[in-house]
Write a protein that holds these residues in place. Structure first.
Motif, PDB file in Angstrom:
ATOM      1  N   HIS A   1       0.863  -1.187   0.000  1.00  0.00           N
ATOM      2  CA  HIS A   1       0.000   0.000   0.000  1.00  0.00           C
ATOM      3  C   HIS A   1       0.894   1.230   0.000  1.00  0.00           C
ATOM      4  CE1 HIS A   1      -3.511   2.439   1.973  1.00  0.00           C
ATOM      5  NE2 HIS A   1      -3.185   2.874   0.764  1.00  0.00           N
ATOM      6  N   ILE A   2       0.893   1.950  -1.109  1.00  0.00           N
ATOM      7  CA  ILE A   2       1.734   3.133  -1.267  1.00  0.00           C
ATOM      8  C   ILE A   2       0.855   4.377  -1.210  1.00  0.00           C
ATOM      9  CG2 ILE A   2       3.320   4.379  -2.781  1.00  0.00           C
ATOM     10  CD1 ILE A   2       4.273   1.737  -3.866  1.00  0.00           C
ATOM     11  N   LEU A   3       1.134   5.238  -0.255  1.00  0.00           N
ATOM     12  CA  LEU A   3       0.452   6.526  -0.134  1.00  0.00           C
ATOM     13  C   LEU A   3       1.280   7.581  -0.843  1.00  0.00           C
ATOM     14  CD1 LEU A   3      -1.637   8.514   1.045  1.00  0.00           C
ATOM     15  CD2 LEU A   3      -0.234   8.589   3.136  1.00  0.00           C
ATOM     16  N   ILE A   4       0.668   8.280  -1.805  1.00  0.00           N
ATOM     17  CA  ILE A   4       1.361   9.317  -2.579  1.00  0.00           C
ATOM     18  C   ILE A   4       0.735  10.669  -2.242  1.00  0.00           C
ATOM     19  CG2 ILE A   4       1.902  10.151  -4.901  1.00  0.00           C
ATOM     20  CD1 ILE A   4       1.726   7.250  -5.865  1.00  0.00           C
ATOM     21  N   LEU A   5       1.576  11.601  -1.845  1.00  0.00           N
ATOM     22  CA  LEU A   5       1.124  12.945  -1.504  1.00  0.00           C
ATOM     23  C   LEU A   5       1.570  13.937  -2.569  1.00  0.00           C
ATOM     24  CD1 LEU A   5       1.973  13.096   2.327  1.00  0.00           C
ATOM     25  CD2 LEU A   5      -0.191  12.470   1.265  1.00  0.00           C
TER      26      LEU A   5
ATOM     27  N   LEU B   1       3.354   9.432 -10.733  1.00  0.00           N
ATOM     28  CA  LEU B   1       3.687   8.448  -9.710  1.00  0.00           C
ATOM     29  C   LEU B   1       2.540   7.457  -9.510  1.00  0.00           C
ATOM     30  CD1 LEU B   1       5.351  10.813  -7.079  1.00  0.00           C
ATOM     31  CD2 LEU B   1       6.515   9.241  -8.648  1.00  0.00           C
ATOM     32  N   SER B   2       1.328   7.980  -9.498  1.00  0.00           N
ATOM     33  CA  SER B   2       0.167   7.113  -9.290  1.00  0.00           C
ATOM     34  C   SER B   2       0.036   6.085 -10.405  1.00  0.00           C
ATOM     35  CB  SER B   2      -1.106   7.961  -9.206  1.00  0.00           C
ATOM     36  OG  SER B   2      -1.040   8.871  -8.128  1.00  0.00           O
ATOM     37  N   CYS B   3       0.214   6.519 -11.639  1.00  0.00           N
ATOM     38  CA  CYS B   3       0.125   5.595 -12.769  1.00  0.00           C
ATOM     39  C   CYS B   3       1.226   4.537 -12.706  1.00  0.00           C
ATOM     40  CB  CYS B   3       0.218   6.360 -14.090  1.00  0.00           C
ATOM     41  SG  CYS B   3      -1.235   7.353 -14.496  1.00  0.00           S
ATOM     42  N   TRP B   4       2.430   4.948 -12.323  1.00  0.00           N
ATOM     43  CA  TRP B   4       3.551   4.002 -12.305  1.00  0.00           C
ATOM     44  C   TRP B   4       3.324   2.899 -11.276  1.00  0.00           C
ATOM     45  CZ3 TRP B   4       7.666   3.563 -15.519  1.00  0.00           C
ATOM     46  CH2 TRP B   4       8.623   2.618 -15.161  1.00  0.00           C
ATOM     47  N   PHE B   5       2.964   3.286 -10.052  1.00  0.00           N
ATOM     48  CA  PHE B   5       2.891   2.303  -8.973  1.00  0.00           C
ATOM     49  C   PHE B   5       1.570   1.552  -8.938  1.00  0.00           C
ATOM     50  CE2 PHE B   5       6.237   5.230  -7.577  1.00  0.00           C
ATOM     51  CZ  PHE B   5       7.261   4.294  -7.398  1.00  0.00           C
ATOM     52  N   ALA B   6       0.569   2.041  -9.671  1.00  0.00           N
ATOM     53  CA  ALA B   6      -0.719   1.333  -9.711  1.00  0.00           C
ATOM     54  C   ALA B   6      -0.604  -0.028 -10.392  1.00  0.00           C
ATOM     55  CB  ALA B   6      -1.771   2.190 -10.423  1.00  0.00           C
ATOM     56  N   LEU B   7       0.441  -0.233 -11.192  1.00  0.00           N
ATOM     57  CA  LEU B   7       0.585  -1.509 -11.898  1.00  0.00           C
ATOM     58  C   LEU B   7       0.708  -2.684 -10.928  1.00  0.00           C
ATOM     59  CD1 LEU B   7       1.041  -3.102 -14.558  1.00  0.00           C
ATOM     60  CD2 LEU B   7       3.494  -2.678 -14.255  1.00  0.00           C
ATOM     61  N   ASN B   8       1.500  -2.493  -9.862  1.00  0.00           N
ATOM     62  CA  ASN B   8       1.806  -3.632  -8.980  1.00  0.00           C
ATOM     63  C   ASN B   8       1.403  -3.423  -7.529  1.00  0.00           C
ATOM     64  OD1 ASN B   8       3.119  -5.290 -10.983  1.00  0.00           O
ATOM     65  ND2 ASN B   8       4.862  -3.862 -10.875  1.00  0.00           N
TER      66      ASN B   8
ATOM     67  N   LEU C   1      -3.810   8.226  -3.499  1.00  0.00           N
ATOM     68  CA  LEU C   1      -3.292   9.568  -3.777  1.00  0.00           C
ATOM     69  C   LEU C   1      -4.064  10.578  -2.948  1.00  0.00           C
ATOM     70  CD1 LEU C   1      -1.779  11.821  -5.292  1.00  0.00           C
ATOM     71  CD2 LEU C   1      -3.497  11.639  -7.110  1.00  0.00           C
ATOM     72  N   MET C   2      -3.333  11.385  -2.200  1.00  0.00           N
ATOM     73  CA  MET C   2      -3.924  12.503  -1.472  1.00  0.00           C
ATOM     74  C   MET C   2      -3.372  13.796  -2.054  1.00  0.00           C
ATOM     75  SD  MET C   2      -3.878  11.161   2.490  1.00  0.00           S
ATOM     76  CE  MET C   2      -5.184  12.290   2.997  1.00  0.00           C
ATOM     77  N   SER C   3      -4.280  14.665  -2.488  1.00  0.00           N
ATOM     78  CA  SER C   3      -3.876  15.935  -3.103  1.00  0.00           C
ATOM     79  C   SER C   3      -4.926  16.984  -2.802  1.00  0.00           C
ATOM     80  CB  SER C   3      -3.712  15.773  -4.617  1.00  0.00           C
ATOM     81  OG  SER C   3      -3.536  17.023  -5.241  1.00  0.00           O
ATOM     82  N   ASP C   4      -4.483  18.215  -2.653  1.00  0.00           N
ATOM     83  CA  ASP C   4      -5.420  19.333  -2.459  1.00  0.00           C
ATOM     84  C   ASP C   4      -5.892  19.903  -3.784  1.00  0.00           C
ATOM     85  OD1 ASP C   4      -6.807  21.285  -0.826  1.00  0.00           O
ATOM     86  OD2 ASP C   4      -5.312  22.744  -1.514  1.00  0.00           O
TER      87      ASP C   4
ATOM     88  N   LEU D   1      -8.514   7.960  -4.631  1.00  0.00           N
ATOM     89  CA  LEU D   1      -8.231   9.390  -4.709  1.00  0.00           C
ATOM     90  C   LEU D   1      -8.956  10.105  -3.583  1.00  0.00           C
ATOM     91  CD1 LEU D   1      -8.654  10.100  -8.528  1.00  0.00           C
ATOM     92  CD2 LEU D   1      -6.703  10.872  -7.192  1.00  0.00           C
ATOM     93  N   CYS D   2      -8.250  10.969  -2.871  1.00  0.00           N
ATOM     94  CA  CYS D   2      -8.922  11.772  -1.856  1.00  0.00           C
ATOM     95  C   CYS D   2      -8.167  13.085  -1.675  1.00  0.00           C
ATOM     96  CB  CYS D   2      -9.050  11.027  -0.538  1.00  0.00           C
ATOM     97  SG  CYS D   2      -7.539  10.292   0.078  1.00  0.00           S
ATOM     98  N   SER D   3      -8.852  14.053  -1.113  1.00  0.00           N
ATOM     99  CA  SER D   3      -8.210  15.332  -0.849  1.00  0.00           C
ATOM    100  C   SER D   3      -7.388  15.225   0.426  1.00  0.00           C
ATOM    101  CB  SER D   3      -9.254  16.447  -0.713  1.00  0.00           C
ATOM    102  OG  SER D   3      -9.790  16.477   0.594  1.00  0.00           O
TER     103      SER D   3
END
Length: 376
Positions: A49-53, A60-67, A72-75, A97-99
């Motif tokens: 489980h990779i959390l990307i900020l 980054l989300s596209c790359w790591f979603a493969l495996n 993704l948390m973003s404002d 996806l979440c804020s």
């Protein structure tokens, strides 16, 4: 402009959002590549489980979603839209996806972070990680080497834990941190201050533009907002904390106000400030959006606009142009767009091209700013 990110025998097609003809800016940078290269060298097992900020456009989300399972948390609403589109374009697996207003998810194995420019926002994010993560969870952040100061590393150490950095690569540096600070320091997400001499108070969530004091452009604009409005429908485009809307609403009690921004924290702050200043019985709305996507034609008599001149870390004028075009679309006949900008940005030329030169006039100016009115 490159749209193909090719690393480790994989290729992703990535676009910024919204897509533009003759785009000159990439949807990823060397910092994204550095994080990907580092994680690939670790050769971690699939299914983590990779959390990307703060992923700017979803690279980054596209790359790591493969495996892996990715959150993704973003404002940024635009970052969310770009990520969803790039995931679809690359037939990638779904992610969460979440804020960044949401809670940090449970059971995270790795955290990858694009370090934000706003130190108050960085401090708040580090504090949220410290409160939520296990002490063994690696946090790996990236930014341009010139933007990682000793003060940046002190924030990581104070609010998160043990911290060290990598060597520089393509002018970027990684920051490695562990959420093991002995005591979690309380961080209030709200900063409050009074707008003098206008005698109202503003609340600001951590990533709101100019969230610690009134910026000079807004201060000048406050002096030249219209009075004597009746039942006009007003849109505050790029509203930030809603300072212009609050002042306009106080001076014109019968108008309806819609605040729009691409930052979830901005629209949440603007809504709270409008409710505090004007009360819950007023016609007010706060919408997180990409400019005025989906707004109906002839749906406003007045649009206020204080456009940004950068997107993420890139200086660009395309956001202002989209704002002006969208404003013209939603304005009714004889509706007005009121714009403030730095003198050197040449907004009068853009507005004249769009509305016609006779329909654009100077409302006020000082050494730094101009306020322009364009009539549809």
């Amino acid at each position: 402009m490159k749209t193909k990110l090719a690393l480790h025998q994989r290729t992703l097609t990535l676009h910024r959002h919204p897509k533009r003809n003759n785009e000159t800016l990439q949807a990823w940078d060397a910092g994204d590549e550095y994080l990907i290269n580092h994680m690939e060298e670790l050769d971690i097992a699939p299914g983590k489980h990779i959390l990307i900020l703060n992923d700017s456009f979803g690279a980054l989300s596209c790359w790591f979603a493969l495996n892996h399972q990715v959150t993704l948390m973003s404002d940024s609403h635009i970052a969310h839209q770009a990520t969803q589109q790039n995931l679809a374009d690359n037939q990638s697996n779904n992610i969460t996806l979440c804020s960044t207003l949401a809670n940090v998810p449970a059971h995270v194995d790795y955290v990858l972070m694009q370090i934000p420019r706003n130190n108050r926002y960085l401090t708040w994010q580090l504090n949220q990680l410290r409160l939520s993560l296990g002490k063994a969870v690696p946090v790996i952040a990236v930014n341009k080497a010139k933007e990682i100061h000793s003060s940046t590393l002190k924030l990581f150490e104070k609010y998160l834990g043990s911290t060290h950095t990598s060597l520089a690569w393509k002018k970027h540096r990684l920051v490695f941190s562990t959420p093991d600070a002995p005591n979690a320091i309380a961080v209030d997400p709200i900063t409050k201050w009074k707008v003098e001499p206008h005698k109202f108070e503003l609340k600001n969530l951590p990533n709101v533009y100019s969230g610690e004091k009134l910026d000079q452009g807004a201060r000048f604009m406050l002096e030249h907002l219209p009075n004597g409005l009746t039942t006009e429908r007003v849109i505050d485009l790029g509203c930030g904390n809603g300072v212009l809307s609050v002042k306009l609403g106080l001076d014109n009690p019968d108008i309806s106000i819609t605040c729009v921004d691409e930052s979830y924290m901005a629209t949440a702050s603007a809504k709270e400030n409008l409710l505090d200043a004007l009360g819950s019985d007023r016609q007010i709305e706060s919408i997180t959006n990409n400019c005025l996507d989906g707004f109906q034609i002839d749906s406003a008599e007045l649009v206020l606009c204080n456009p940004p001149f950068h997107q993420q870390q890139a200086i660009t004028d395309h956001i202002a142009w989209q704002m002006f075009c969208d404003a013209k679309h939603v304005l009714c006949n004889d509706g007005k767009l009121l714009v403030i900008g730095n003198r050197h940005l040449g907004y009068d030329v853009k507005l004249s091209k769009l509305f016609g030169k006779p329909k654009v006039k100077l409302i006020a100016s000082n050494k730094k700013f101009v306020i322009l009115q364009a009539t549809k």
